[in-house]
Design a protein around this motif. Structure first.
Motif, PDB file in Angstrom:
ATOM      1  N   LYS A 178       3.036   1.854  -1.997  1.00  0.00           N
ATOM      2  CA  LYS A 178       3.161   2.192  -3.418  1.00  0.00           C
ATOM      3  C   LYS A 178       2.064   3.156  -3.854  1.00  0.00           C
ATOM      4  O   LYS A 178       2.186   3.821  -4.882  1.00  0.00           O
ATOM      5  CB  LYS A 178       3.101   0.924  -4.269  1.00  0.00           C
ATOM      6  CG  LYS A 178       4.229  -0.070  -4.022  1.00  0.00           C
ATOM      7  CD  LYS A 178       5.520   0.417  -4.623  1.00  0.00           C
ATOM      8  CE  LYS A 178       6.597  -0.641  -4.568  1.00  0.00           C
ATOM      9  NZ  LYS A 178       7.874  -0.178  -5.173  1.00  0.00           N
ATOM     10  N   GLN A 179       0.983   3.227  -3.071  1.00  0.00           N
ATOM     11  CA  GLN A 179      -0.122   4.134  -3.373  1.00  0.00           C
ATOM     12  C   GLN A 179      -0.061   5.407  -2.535  1.00  0.00           C
ATOM     13  O   GLN A 179      -1.007   6.190  -2.516  1.00  0.00           O
ATOM     14  CB  GLN A 179      -1.459   3.414  -3.165  1.00  0.00           C
ATOM     15  CG  GLN A 179      -1.623   2.184  -4.042  1.00  0.00           C
ATOM     16  CD  GLN A 179      -3.005   1.579  -3.983  1.00  0.00           C
ATOM     17  OE1 GLN A 179      -4.008   2.284  -3.878  1.00  0.00           O
ATOM     18  NE2 GLN A 179      -3.077   0.246  -4.071  1.00  0.00           N
ATOM     19  N   GLN A 221      -3.956  -2.554  -8.339  1.00  0.00           N
ATOM     20  CA  GLN A 221      -2.562  -2.203  -8.072  1.00  0.00           C
ATOM     21  C   GLN A 221      -2.067  -2.900  -6.815  1.00  0.00           C
ATOM     22  O   GLN A 221      -0.936  -3.397  -6.759  1.00  0.00           O
ATOM     23  CB  GLN A 221      -2.389  -0.691  -7.923  1.00  0.00           C
ATOM     24  CG  GLN A 221      -0.933  -0.287  -7.656  1.00  0.00           C
ATOM     25  CD  GLN A 221      -0.752   1.199  -7.415  1.00  0.00           C
ATOM     26  OE1 GLN A 221      -1.629   2.007  -7.725  1.00  0.00           O
ATOM     27  NE2 GLN A 221       0.390   1.569  -6.845  1.00  0.00           N
ATOM     28  N   PHE A 222      -2.923  -2.945  -5.812  1.00  0.00           N
ATOM     29  CA  PHE A 222      -2.536  -3.610  -4.567  1.00  0.00           C
ATOM     30  C   PHE A 222      -2.163  -5.065  -4.810  1.00  0.00           C
ATOM     31  O   PHE A 222      -1.135  -5.553  -4.319  1.00  0.00           O
ATOM     32  CB  PHE A 222      -3.665  -3.535  -3.539  1.00  0.00           C
ATOM     33  CG  PHE A 222      -3.425  -4.401  -2.334  1.00  0.00           C
ATOM     34  CD1 PHE A 222      -2.580  -3.993  -1.320  1.00  0.00           C
ATOM     35  CD2 PHE A 222      -4.040  -5.656  -2.232  1.00  0.00           C
ATOM     36  CE1 PHE A 222      -2.339  -4.807  -0.219  1.00  0.00           C
ATOM     37  CE2 PHE A 222      -3.801  -6.474  -1.135  1.00  0.00           C
ATOM     38  CZ  PHE A 222      -2.949  -6.046  -0.123  1.00  0.00           C
ATOM     39  N   LYS A 267      -2.199   6.869   2.277  1.00  0.00           N
ATOM     40  CA  LYS A 267      -3.078   5.731   1.998  1.00  0.00           C
ATOM     41  C   LYS A 267      -2.620   4.497   2.776  1.00  0.00           C
ATOM     42  O   LYS A 267      -3.440   3.735   3.302  1.00  0.00           O
ATOM     43  CB  LYS A 267      -3.075   5.446   0.504  1.00  0.00           C
ATOM     44  CG  LYS A 267      -4.129   4.450   0.050  1.00  0.00           C
ATOM     45  CD  LYS A 267      -5.515   5.073   0.017  1.00  0.00           C
ATOM     46  CE  LYS A 267      -5.653   6.076  -1.117  1.00  0.00           C
ATOM     47  NZ  LYS A 267      -7.027   6.643  -1.192  1.00  0.00           N
ATOM     48  N   GLY A 292      -8.525   2.539  -1.877  1.00  0.00           N
ATOM     49  CA  GLY A 292      -7.305   2.208  -2.605  1.00  0.00           C
ATOM     50  C   GLY A 292      -7.604   1.521  -3.916  1.00  0.00           C
ATOM     51  O   GLY A 292      -8.745   1.144  -4.214  1.00  0.00           O
ATOM     52  N   ASP A 293      -6.577   1.330  -4.703  1.00  0.00           N
ATOM     53  CA  ASP A 293      -6.671   0.660  -5.994  1.00  0.00           C
ATOM     54  C   ASP A 293      -6.404  -0.829  -5.763  1.00  0.00           C
ATOM     55  O   ASP A 293      -5.268  -1.232  -5.510  1.00  0.00           O
ATOM     56  CB  ASP A 293      -5.638   1.258  -6.952  1.00  0.00           C
ATOM     57  CG  ASP A 293      -5.735   0.695  -8.361  1.00  0.00           C
ATOM     58  OD1 ASP A 293      -6.009  -0.512  -8.506  1.00  0.00           O
ATOM     59  OD2 ASP A 293      -5.514   1.465  -9.315  1.00  0.00           O
ATOM     60  N   MET A 315       0.821  -1.220   0.000  1.00  0.00           N
ATOM     61  CA  MET A 315       0.000   0.000   0.000  1.00  0.00           C
ATOM     62  C   MET A 315       0.847   1.259   0.000  1.00  0.00           C
ATOM     63  O   MET A 315       0.389   2.328  -0.432  1.00  0.00           O
ATOM     64  CB  MET A 315      -0.934   0.001   1.203  1.00  0.00           C
ATOM     65  CG  MET A 315      -2.162  -0.877   1.025  1.00  0.00           C
ATOM     66  SD  MET A 315      -3.186  -0.415  -0.400  1.00  0.00           S
ATOM     67  CE  MET A 315      -3.880   1.137   0.177  1.00  0.00           C
ATOM     68  N   ASP A 366       1.205  -5.344  -6.466  1.00  0.00           N
ATOM     69  CA  ASP A 366       2.308  -5.021  -5.559  1.00  0.00           C
ATOM     70  C   ASP A 366       2.433  -6.038  -4.431  1.00  0.00           C
ATOM     71  O   ASP A 366       3.553  -6.372  -4.015  1.00  0.00           O
ATOM     72  CB  ASP A 366       2.116  -3.611  -4.988  1.00  0.00           C
ATOM     73  CG  ASP A 366       2.233  -2.530  -6.051  1.00  0.00           C
ATOM     74  OD1 ASP A 366       2.985  -2.738  -7.023  1.00  0.00           O
ATOM     75  OD2 ASP A 366       1.562  -1.486  -5.921  1.00  0.00           O
TER      76      ASP A 366
END
Length: 306
Positions: free
Chosen positions: A135-136, A178-179, A140, A174-175, A133, A182
């Motif tokens: 990475k976001q 993407q999570f 977040k 969150g996305d 997370m 990652d």
């Protein structure tokens, strides 16, 4: 019953249990540009959950002086071959009474029954999830960390399971795609293991551990639930002079607007009020239809009414 002020989470045993008073231990690291607070923690560390009131207040009062960096330390690798006879811990179910003790006596409710109903196999999956997370964005990631702690400590959710983690991502806006990318990335997993190794090299042996580092590279390390005054003392010694706290410009309602979901203890501590005074103010807000009271196992939590 043990004194709840003296709890820490042990990195060797994976158990959060009574410890000695925290002390300031001098430490030497590379020189940062600004005072740095390295916070070693773990998503399932009960003592880390219990100090949420102190940490919130510290950020509000001294956030202008320090950059806070969250690090995952790896509290519970797994149960295979695990035994802590001194604390009576040999299997997941033995953790339940330890968690309940912290939750009952600190004002930050914890329901240890998760260890009886759906026990966690390791703290590594939620730790890696936090790294994913990040990475976001750091904000977040911190929202996510708070949410998975609410899930495990209050809602008895097994946060080692990917569907539970994905629900937390969703709750934090969150996305999820993407999570997932990652979360399964070798780079993210390696960054988590690198943080654990770095922590051990700095002498981190339990959680929470705070490492204050001054601009000359010298600072102080505090382990366990040492109390707010020790955080202030460590900051003062790190910078070399008396640091004046910033005033906190919030009332109960404004704090809830900022943080979404808080225990009575968190609100009272941040506002420097006793809990009876805080409860009275919150009950009035509830009567006005502005906040909602949620009964947890050992305490009330509060949220804004949408």
């Amino acid at each position: 019953m043990s004194d709840p002020k003296n709890f820490s989470c042990d990195i060797e045993t994976g158990v959060c249990a009574p410890s000695g008073e925290g002390i300031l231990e001098e430490i030497h690291l590379n020189k940062p540009q600004k005072v740095q607070l390295i916070y070693y923690t773990d998503p399932i560390c009960s003592a880390c959950w219990a100090i949420e009131p102190e940490l919130k207040k510290f950020k509000l009062e001294y956030g202008d002086y320090v950059d806070i960096e969250y690090k995952m330390g790896g509290l519970l690798p797994g149960w295979e071959g695990f035994a802590d006879k001194a604390n009576g811990i040999g299997q997941p179910s033995d953790v339940a009474p330890h968690w309940d003790e912290v939750g009952e006596h600190t004002g930050m409710s914890i329901d240890g029954d998760v260890w009886l109903e759906d026990p966690l196999s390791s703290s590594f999956p939620p730790s890696i999830a936090f790294k994913a997370m990040q990475k976001q964005g750091e904000e977040k990631a911190l929202d996510f960390l708070r949410r998975i702690r609410e899930m495990v400590f209050l809602e008895k959710k097994n946060i080692t399971k990917e569907p539970v983690l994905l629900k937390a991502v969703e709750d934090c806006d969150g996305d999820k795609a993407q999570f997932q990318t990652d979360y399964h990335s070798e780079q993210v997993k390696q960054s988590f293991h690198s943080e654990m190794l770095a922590g051990r090299q700095m002498g981190v042996r339990g959680f929470p551990t705070f490492i204050f580092v001054g601009t000359e590279g010298t600072g102080f390390k505090i382990s366990g639930m040492s109390g707010y005054a020790n955080y202030e003392l460590a900051l003062e010694r790190t910078v070399g002079y008396k640091v004046n706290p910033q005033p906190i410009p919030f009332n109960e309602l404004e704090l809830l607007k900022k943080y979404r979901y808080l225990a009575t203890k968190e609100i009272a501590f941040v506002l420097d009020q006793n809990e009876a005074e805080t409860l009275s103010a919150l009950n009035k807000l509830e009567q006005q239809g502005l906040v909602q009271k949620v009964k947890q196992k050992y305490a009330f939590f509060w949220r804004i009414v949408d």
